[in-house]
Design an enzyme around this catalytic site. Structure first.
Site, short mmCIF file in Angstrom:
data_model
loop_
_atom_site.label_atom_id
_atom_site.label_comp_id
_atom_site.label_asym_id
_atom_site.label_seq_id
_atom_site.Cartn_x
_atom_site.Cartn_y
_atom_site.Cartn_z
N SER A 129 0.82 -1.21 0.00
CA SER A 129 0.00 0.00 0.00
C SER A 129 0.84 1.25 0.00
CB SER A 129 -0.84 0.04 1.28
OG SER A 129 -1.76 -0.99 1.31
N HIS A 150 -0.96 -2.82 -7.21
CA HIS A 150 -1.71 -2.48 -6.00
C HIS A 150 -3.20 -2.60 -6.25
CE1 HIS A 150 -2.80 0.83 -2.86
NE2 HIS A 150 -2.90 -0.37 -2.33
N GLU A 162 -3.55 -0.03 -9.16
CA GLU A 162 -2.53 1.00 -9.32
C GLU A 162 -1.23 0.28 -9.70
OE1 GLU A 162 -2.22 3.05 -5.56
OE2 GLU A 162 -1.91 4.97 -6.53
N ASN A 200 -3.42 6.00 -1.74
CA ASN A 200 -3.23 6.10 -0.28
C ASN A 200 -2.57 7.40 0.16
OD1 ASN A 200 -4.54 3.74 0.26
ND2 ASN A 200 -2.69 2.50 0.03
C1 LIG Z 1 -5.61 0.49 1.75
C2 LIG Z 1 -5.20 0.32 0.34
O1 LIG Z 1 -4.02 0.06 0.08
C3 LIG Z 1 -6.09 0.58 -0.83
C4 LIG Z 1 -7.54 0.28 -0.65
O2 LIG Z 1 -8.00 -0.78 -0.98
S1 LIG Z 1 -8.44 1.46 0.08
C5 LIG Z 1 -10.07 0.78 0.18
C6 LIG Z 1 -10.76 0.92 -1.14
N1 LIG Z 1 -12.11 0.40 -0.99
C7 LIG Z 1 -13.15 1.17 -0.70
O3 LIG Z 1 -13.02 2.39 -0.60
C8 LIG Z 1 -14.43 0.45 -0.50
C9 LIG Z 1 -15.54 1.38 -0.07
N2 LIG Z 1 -16.78 0.60 0.11
C10 LIG Z 1 -17.53 0.23 -0.94
O4 LIG Z 1 -17.26 0.54 -2.09
C11 LIG Z 1 -18.76 -0.59 -0.62
O5 LIG Z 1 -19.10 -0.36 0.72
C12 LIG Z 1 -18.56 -2.13 -0.85
C13 LIG Z 1 -18.38 -2.38 -2.35
C14 LIG Z 1 -17.37 -2.71 -0.11
C15 LIG Z 1 -19.77 -2.87 -0.35
O6 LIG Z 1 -20.90 -2.30 -0.92
P1 LIG Z 1 -22.34 -2.35 -0.24
O7 LIG Z 1 -23.28 -1.78 -1.21
O8 LIG Z 1 -22.27 -1.81 1.13
O9 LIG Z 1 -22.57 -3.86 0.01
P2 LIG Z 1 -23.19 -4.94 -0.90
O10 LIG Z 1 -24.48 -4.47 -1.49
O11 LIG Z 1 -23.21 -6.13 -0.02
O12 LIG Z 1 -22.09 -5.12 -2.03
C16 LIG Z 1 -22.05 -4.37 -3.25
C17 LIG Z 1 -21.57 -5.32 -4.32
O13 LIG Z 1 -20.25 -5.79 -4.01
C18 LIG Z 1 -20.25 -7.22 -3.88
N3 LIG Z 1 -19.29 -7.56 -2.84
C19 LIG Z 1 -19.09 -6.93 -1.66
N4 LIG Z 1 -18.03 -7.46 -1.04
C20 LIG Z 1 -17.55 -8.44 -1.85
C21 LIG Z 1 -16.46 -9.32 -1.76
N5 LIG Z 1 -15.62 -9.32 -0.72
N6 LIG Z 1 -16.26 -10.20 -2.78
C22 LIG Z 1 -17.08 -10.24 -3.84
N7 LIG Z 1 -18.13 -9.39 -3.98
C23 LIG Z 1 -18.34 -8.51 -2.99
C24 LIG Z 1 -21.66 -7.57 -3.56
O14 LIG Z 1 -21.98 -8.88 -3.95
C25 LIG Z 1 -22.43 -6.55 -4.39
O15 LIG Z 1 -22.46 -6.97 -5.77
P3 LIG Z 1 -23.56 -6.39 -6.82
O16 LIG Z 1 -23.22 -4.93 -7.02
O17 LIG Z 1 -23.30 -7.22 -8.04
O18 LIG Z 1 -24.89 -6.58 -6.20
N1 LIG Z 2 -6.32 -4.08 3.62
C1 LIG Z 2 -6.45 -3.35 2.54
O1 LIG Z 2 -7.46 -2.67 2.35
C2 LIG Z 2 -5.35 -3.31 1.54
C3 LIG Z 2 -4.12 -3.83 1.82
N2 LIG Z 2 -3.12 -3.80 0.87
C4 LIG Z 2 -1.81 -4.35 1.16
O2 LIG Z 2 -1.89 -5.76 0.95
C5 LIG Z 2 -0.98 -6.42 1.85
C6 LIG Z 2 -1.77 -7.41 2.68
O3 LIG Z 2 -2.75 -6.72 3.41
P1 LIG Z 2 -4.03 -7.48 4.02
O4 LIG Z 2 -4.40 -8.61 3.13
O5 LIG Z 2 -5.01 -6.44 4.36
O6 LIG Z 2 -3.38 -8.04 5.37
P2 LIG Z 2 -3.83 -9.27 6.26
O7 LIG Z 2 -3.32 -9.01 7.62
O8 LIG Z 2 -5.27 -9.56 6.03
O9 LIG Z 2 -3.02 -10.49 5.59
C7 LIG Z 2 -1.64 -10.59 5.54
C8 LIG Z 2 -1.32 -12.07 5.45
O10 LIG Z 2 0.07 -12.26 5.21
C9 LIG Z 2 0.50 -13.30 6.05
N3 LIG Z 2 1.94 -13.33 6.23
C10 LIG Z 2 2.69 -12.72 7.19
N4 LIG Z 2 3.99 -13.05 7.00
C11 LIG Z 2 4.05 -13.86 5.92
C12 LIG Z 2 5.11 -14.54 5.25
N5 LIG Z 2 6.36 -14.46 5.66
N6 LIG Z 2 4.82 -15.31 4.18
C13 LIG Z 2 3.54 -15.43 3.75
N7 LIG Z 2 2.49 -14.82 4.35
C14 LIG Z 2 2.75 -14.04 5.41
C15 LIG Z 2 -0.26 -13.03 7.33
O11 LIG Z 2 -0.17 -14.12 8.22
P3 LIG Z 2 -0.31 -13.83 9.84
O12 LIG Z 2 -1.71 -13.34 10.03
O13 LIG Z 2 -0.04 -15.15 10.42
O14 LIG Z 2 0.72 -12.81 10.17
C16 LIG Z 2 -1.65 -12.82 6.76
O15 LIG Z 2 -2.30 -14.03 6.47
C17 LIG Z 2 -0.30 -5.31 2.66
O16 LIG Z 2 0.90 -4.96 2.04
C18 LIG Z 2 -1.32 -4.17 2.58
O17 LIG Z 2 -0.74 -2.92 2.74
C19 LIG Z 2 -3.34 -3.27 -0.38
C20 LIG Z 2 -4.57 -2.79 -0.71
C21 LIG Z 2 -5.67 -2.72 0.23
#
Ligand SMILES: CC(=O)CC(=O)SCCNC(=O)CCNC(=O)[C@H](O)C(C)(C)COP(=O)(O)OP(=O)(O)OC[C@H]1O[C@@H](n2cnc3c(N)ncnc32)[C@H](O)[C@@H]1OP(=O)(O)O
Ligand SMILES: NC(=O)C1=CN([C@@H]2O[C@H](COP(=O)(O)OP(=O)(O)OC[C@H]3O[C@@H](n4cnc5c(N)ncnc54)[C@H](OP(=O)(O)O)[C@@H]3O)[C@@H](O)[C@H]2O)C=CC1
Length: 301
Positions: A129, A150, A162, A200
């Site tokens: 991330s 990403h 990304e 991010n």
């Molecule tokens: C941190 C990082 O590095 C980067 C990141 O990822 S940052 C996070 C980015 N993500 C976001 O910002 C997500 C924001 N949230 C959302 O967009 C919505 O809340 C959400 C899509 C997660 C859920 O939407 P919702 O309307 O509340 O729920 P829900 O109606 O159950 O789901 C919407 C759709 O997604 C599907 N869905 C939800 N979660 C799912 C999953 N884990 N797997 C498969 N399908 C999923 C549902 O089946 C539904 O499909 P349809 O549109 O075909 O009906």
């Molecule tokens: N969460 C999010 O929304 C997003 C996350 N990311 C990125 O994706 C990556 C994973 O995040 P996320 O899936 O949320 O994290 P989680 O904590 O859900 O999963 C991470 C997994 O990696 C495992 N792990 C730790 N060490 C090792 C290793 N040496 N070899 C193999 N597996 C290992 C962990 O095991 P254990 O639990 O035993 O430590 C766990 O199962 C991070 O880099 C995060 O920044 C990117 C986009 C969105």
């Protein structure tokens, strides 16, 4: 395995390895298997792999119930996913996508350990991330074949990938990853290799600001989330989204931004630090800004 014909001989991507079976790793395995690619999913813990397979099945069931997937296509996709705890299983993959915990030392160790086990031409991608791709690439025997791929959470739903080139990433690797993202049905945005990239760099400081507003008592959890959901049309409020991402991941990203940009405007909110120290990591821990042991989840402040 078809050759692309360019001088470095990087193969067309016809198989995918994933390291880390958490919420992102299972989502990446899900979309790759649905796109017809054989997938190997590796984690240190066998329980994490079992949990990931159950999650993938549940999410595919949901797609089937919506009519987006037939039962046959679902079973075929599930049949394409192999799991294991040994990284040697990745030896046949054309690309390995690392999706382990957001900790630089851990990712560097994984990259070092994986390289000798991979095909010489294999691409090594990170789903990080925030951590600079150039730094991860420098720890490998193939910096030109290291790239950021990403995905967004939840992977089966979110359209974006990304793509981040490190300073050494070559053109064939970049092209191969763009083509793979397209095959997975994703749209790409290309980011330069600066801390936390594009999404991010903008999203996580907003979440951090929401936690800071909570700490200062500007509003409670529900008020802050309702304000952004109904006032800015966000699908989730920032605190709900933080719980969804994982508070440990949000904090790790803020720390990379703080250190990488050298600017105090990126300092993590002390309340975010405290929640992580308490182990209140969000949905995956059953508690974050909401308590998920109750239905509907109860705001904690
Ligand atoms: C941190 C990082 O590095 C980067 C990141 O990822 S940052 C996070 C980015 N993500 C976001 O910002 C997500 C924001 N949230 C959302 O967009 C919505 O809340 C959400 C899509 C997660 C859920 O939407 P919702 O309307 O509340 O729920 P829900 O109606 O159950 O789901 C919407 C759709 O997604 C599907 N869905 C939800 N979660 C799912 C999953 N884990 N797997 C498969 N399908 C999923 C549902 O089946 C539904 O499909 P349809 O549109 O075909 O009906
Ligand atoms: N969460 C999010 O929304 C997003 C996350 N990311 C990125 O994706 C990556 C994973 O995040 P996320 O899936 O949320 O994290 P989680 O904590 O859900 O999963 C991470 C997994 O990696 C495992 N792990 C730790 N060490 C090792 C290793 N040496 N070899 C193999 N597996 C290992 C962990 O095991 P254990 O639990 O035993 O430590 C766990 O199962 C991070 O880099 C995060 O920044 C990117 C986009 C969105």
């Amino acid at each position: 395995m078809a050759a692309t014909g360019h001088s470095l001989g990087i193969p067309e991507i016809t198989s995918v390895g994933v390291i880390g079976a958490g919420q992102m790793g299972n989502g990446i395995a899900h979309v790759a298997a649905l796109a017809g690619l054989p997938v190997v999913l590796v984690d240190v813990k066998a329980e994490a792999l079992d949990k990931a397979l159950a999650t993938i099945r549940r999410n595919m069931d949901r797609q089937q119930a919506k009519g987006a997937l037939t039962a046959e296509a679902k079973e075929a996709a599930l049949g394409r996913i192999r799991t294991g705890t040994e990284m040697a299983l990745l030896g046949e993959s054309d690309i390995v996508i690392e999706a382990a915990t957001e900790r630089e030392a851990l990712k560097l160790a994984i990259f070092k350990a994986a390289c000798p086990l991979l095909k010489p031409a294999a691409i090594l991608a990170s789903n990080t991330s925030s951590i600079p791709i150039t730094r991860l690439a420098a720890a490998t025997d193939r910096p030109e074949r290291v790239i950021g791929m990403h995905f967004m959470n939840p992977v089966p739903v979110m359209k974006l990938v990304e793509v981040i080139r490190g300073i050494a990433t070559d053109e064939p690797t970049f092209d191969a990853v763009l083509a793979l993202a397209g095959r997975l049905g994703k749209v790409t945005a290309v980011s330069q290799d600066y801390p936390a990239f594009i999404v991010n760099r903008i999203l996580i400081p907003m979440i951090n600001e929401a936690v800071q507003a909570l700490q200062e008592g500007v509003g409670d959890v529900r008020s802050i989330d309702t304000a952004l959901k109904l006032g800015a049309n966000h699908p989730m409020g920032p605190l709900e989204l933080a719980d969804f991402i994982g508070l440990d991941t949000c904090l790790a990203i803020m720390r990379v931004l703080h250190e990488g940009m050298g600017d105090s405007k990126y300092r993590p909110s002390p309340l975010l630090v405290k929640y992580v120290e308490a182990g209140w990591l969000g949905r995956k821990a059953g508690r974050g800004f909401y308590d998920y042991s109750q239905d509907p989840p109860k705001a904690t402040r």
